[in-house]
Write an enzyme that holds these catalytic residues in place. Structure first.
Site, PDB file in Angstrom:
ATOM      1  N   GLU A 217      -0.600   1.008 -15.723  1.00  0.00           N
ATOM      2  CA  GLU A 217       0.863   0.889 -15.630  1.00  0.00           C
ATOM      3  C   GLU A 217       1.544   2.003 -16.420  1.00  0.00           C
ATOM      4  OE1 GLU A 217       2.328  -1.020 -13.655  1.00  0.00           O
ATOM      5  OE2 GLU A 217       1.118  -2.812 -13.316  1.00  0.00           O
ATOM      6  N   ARG A 221       3.826   4.767 -14.462  1.00  0.00           N
ATOM      7  CA  ARG A 221       5.268   4.673 -14.740  1.00  0.00           C
ATOM      8  C   ARG A 221       5.722   5.717 -15.757  1.00  0.00           C
ATOM      9  NH1 ARG A 221       6.850  -1.697 -14.156  1.00  0.00           N
ATOM     10  NH2 ARG A 221       4.956  -2.325 -13.100  1.00  0.00           N
ATOM     11  N   ASP A 349      -5.227  -2.316  -3.628  1.00  0.00           N
ATOM     12  CA  ASP A 349      -4.317  -1.566  -2.743  1.00  0.00           C
ATOM     13  C   ASP A 349      -4.310  -0.052  -2.936  1.00  0.00           C
ATOM     14  OD1 ASP A 349      -3.221  -2.088  -5.264  1.00  0.00           O
ATOM     15  OD2 ASP A 349      -1.238  -2.669  -4.537  1.00  0.00           O
ATOM     16  N   GLU A 485       7.588  -1.881  -1.693  1.00  0.00           N
ATOM     17  CA  GLU A 485       6.644  -1.374  -0.684  1.00  0.00           C
ATOM     18  C   GLU A 485       7.199  -1.256   0.736  1.00  0.00           C
ATOM     19  OE1 GLU A 485       5.895  -3.707  -2.970  1.00  0.00           O
ATOM     20  OE2 GLU A 485       4.646  -2.468  -4.275  1.00  0.00           O
TER      21      GLU A 485
HETATM   22  C1  DMJ Z   1       4.607  -0.709  -8.858  1.00  0.00           C
HETATM   23  O1  DMJ Z   1       4.423  -0.681 -10.218  1.00  0.00           O
HETATM   24  C2  DMJ Z   1       3.693   0.246  -8.166  1.00  0.00           C
HETATM   25  O2  DMJ Z   1       4.156   0.507  -6.887  1.00  0.00           O
HETATM   26  C3  DMJ Z   1       2.284  -0.277  -8.099  1.00  0.00           C
HETATM   27  O3  DMJ Z   1       1.431   0.608  -7.446  1.00  0.00           O
HETATM   28  C4  DMJ Z   1       2.267  -1.608  -7.409  1.00  0.00           C
HETATM   29  N1  DMJ Z   1       3.176  -2.528  -8.015  1.00  0.00           N
HETATM   30  C5  DMJ Z   1       4.503  -2.125  -8.383  1.00  0.00           C
HETATM   31  C6  DMJ Z   1       5.576  -2.390  -7.361  1.00  0.00           C
HETATM   32  O4  DMJ Z   1       5.428  -3.479  -6.583  1.00  0.00           O
END
Ligand code: DMJ
Length: 584
Positions: A217, A221, A349, A485
């Site tokens: 994360e 981010r 994912d 998404e």
């Molecule tokens: C975000 O932090 C990123 O897109 C991550 O890859 C998946 N989850 C969240 C958004 O849903």
């Protein structure tokens, strides 16, 4: 008549008190339910009253309130723009072994020194923001300003705004929302807001804190957000901070296999697996490479890219089911946890997303990345794709324990259409585009078929009953976290096809957010239930990705030009654009 009424009243009074009480309660409940049903029906978007499901064939019939300047036909398809022959390596290609690399001591790089060294190498021009050019983009900028107002007033410099209680929440304690939102503000042309945030970064941001953070994360981010802002602005402050956080995350790679731990203490560098598992998530260890590679390329220090890419190379060597990976991996053995669920949703994912995007980032000559991606998409089509009843919605389900099919799809899976159409742009087969088109329709239906026009976190699809509806929402899955998404994929689909339908869908979704998640005093909130317009039950949280991703993708979707070139940038998993490098 009056007499008769009196008699009735007498009879009523003769009834036992308890019975009278129960009858009154029942009447009140019936009355309230009638009001609820009536008002819920009034809240439904017009289209929903007419037909429960908008069919794939009907998509062009949806009218967009104001026509956009450019309007191309629905069936205009993307043409692959890259016909170059790509060198194919054999499957048995020699890969570096994990051990030697991961055990190598990672040398600390002082951010200021490196920035000084590389300032002479500036070759990019700062990004020039056009600012909002139509009412839709203006509406999105207003939404951003409203979100920012709440954050600025009640959560400045904290990780997340809690808009309902007008307070804040700290996860890592590094000003997550502020950093995640930097490049969104820059792209939107919000100069005043950006400048104020920059001041905070320059004077207040401190990564030297005794705090355990999640490696993945923080990478997507914070490192991603700082690097992309550096590229867009060419302001060395952001690079300096990116190097600082990059160095503090590096200890995660010091494992027996080189597959990183999930958590690290920013001050001490102490690393550990998550509290709830001995293993790391496959998506987390495979979704850090774009950022660490970029850090290497801008600093000229190879250790970041080497450590991160080593993980991808290692994953490449592991056995998979038709290119599909399980959810967990052990950092000691470097092996997958067998019998864990195969999914394109949470915990796996972005493994698929970064296979393709790394191939693009490195100039499309690391062929095994492309091959692994293509094999995986084949595997998705063979094992996970099904059509629901009665409306034949195409969705991507899961294999529980790697075996048993479950018709469950996380909203997270909706990133896939965007990735597939991006791949098609770079020469992947037409079947990828077809799946992208069908899946984005399903993702849109996940919004359009709720009374709030907002998607649940998870949908179950009906494979059996012709008479019930295609999408089933269970109570535990009915929340909406302001996730990006679907909007992300709508942007990619629109970017490459110029099909206006995708913008009209985006606008409908945007209105759902405006109507049910906006908090008057500033900010937007996650909600507990997308099924009941009168009882959405706010969760009191504005996730940083709402500003970093969701609103950025809305803004780009409504742009009349291709504002952010996908031939120049590859977008990381948190919507932060990083440059595409030429092949080495
Ligand atoms: C975000 O932090 C990123 O897109 C991550 O890859 C998946 N989850 C969240 C958004 O849903």
């Amino acid at each position: 008549m009056i007499l008769k009424n009196r008699l009735n009243l007498k009879e009523w009074n003769r009834l036992p008190r308890f019975l009278r009480f129960v009858i009154i309660i029942l009447l009140v409940v019936c009355f309230l339910s009638l009001i609820y049903v009536y008002s819920a029906f009034r809240e439904l978007p017009l289209k929903m009253k007419k037909s429960k499901l908008v069919q794939q064939n009907d998509i062009t019939k949806i009218t967009f309130p104001i026509s956009f300047t450019e309007s191309l036909k629905k069936d205009q398809q993307v043409k692959p723009q890259n016909n170059e022959q790509i060198e194919v390596f054999g499957k048995g290609q020699q890969i570096e072994t994990p051990h030697n690399k991961s055990k190598k001591e990672v040398k600390k790089v002082t951010s200021k020194d490196v920035v000084k060294q590389i300032l002479g190498q500036k070759e990019e021009k700062p990004f020039e923001a056009a600012g909002p050019t139509n009412p839709y983009q203006k509406a999105v900028v207003d939404a951003f300003k409203h979100a920012w107002k709440g954050y600025r007033e009640y959560a400045w410099g904290q990780d997340h705004l809690k808009p309902v209680s007008k307070s804040f929440h700290n996860w890592f304690g590094v000003g997550l929302t502020l950093i995640d939102a930097l490049d969104t503000m820059y792209v939107m042309g919000l100069k005043k807001e950006f400048q104020e945030a920059r001041e905070w970064i320059a004077n207040k941001l401190n990564f030297n804190i005794n705090k355990d953070v999640n490696f993945f994360e923080t990478t997507i981010r914070v490192l991603g957000g700082l690097l992309s802002t550096y590229h867009l602005t060419q302001d060395s402050l952001f690079l300096e901070k990116a190097i600082d956080i990059g160095n503090r995350l590096m200890p995660c790679f010091k494992t027996q296999s080189g597959v990183p731990y999930s958590d690290v203490n920013l001050q001490s560098g102490t690393v550990h697996p998550p509290s709830w598992s001995i293993d790391s998530s496959v998506s987390e260890v495979s979704t850090i490479q774009l950022e660490f590679r970029d850090l290497s390329r801008v600093t000229g220090r190879t250790e970041y890219e080497e450590a991160a890419f080593h993980v991808s190379k290692h994953l490449h060597t592991l056995p998979k089911k038709d290119g599909l990976v399980p959810m967990f991996i052990n950092t000691d053995t470097g092996k997958f946890r067998t019998r864990s669920t195969i999914t394109l949703g949470a915990r796996a994912d972005t493994y698929y997303e970064y296979l393709l995007k790394q191939w693009i980032q490195t100039g499309r000559n690391i062929t095994w990345l492309k091959e692994d991606y293509m094999e995986a998409i084949e595997g998705v089509m063979k094992n996970l794709v099904r059509k629901s009843k009665p409306n034949q919605l195409v969705f991507v389900g899961e294999l529980l324990n790697g075996k048993k099919y479950s018709p469950k799809m996380d909203h997270l899976v909706c990133f896939l259409s965007g990735t597939l159409v991006l791949g098609y742009h770079y020469g992947m087969p037409i079947s990828h585009l077809r799946l992208a088109e069908q899946l984005i329709n399903t993702c849109y239906q996940m919004y359009a078929n709720t009374a709030t026009f907002l998607s649940p976190e998870i949908a179950h699809f009906n494979l059996k009953n012709e008479k019930s509806s295609d999408i089933i929402i269970k109570s535990n899955d009915a929340h909406n976290l302001l996730r990006p998404e679907t909007v992300e994929s709508l942007w990619y689909m629109y970017y490459f096809t110029r099909n206006e339908t995708y913008r009209s869908w985006g606008w409908n979704i945007f209105q759902g957010f405006e109507r049910y998640t906006k908090v008057k005093t500033g900010g937007y909130t996650t909600i507990n239930d997308v099924r009941h317009p009168l009882f959405v039950n706010p969760r009191d949280m504005m996730e940083s990705f709402f500003l970093g991703e969701t609103l950025k993708y809305f803004y780009l979707l409504f742009s009349d030009q291709q504002e952010l070139s996908l031939d120049k940038y590859v977008i990381n998993s948190e919507a932060h654009p990083l440059p595409i490098y030429s092949a080495r």
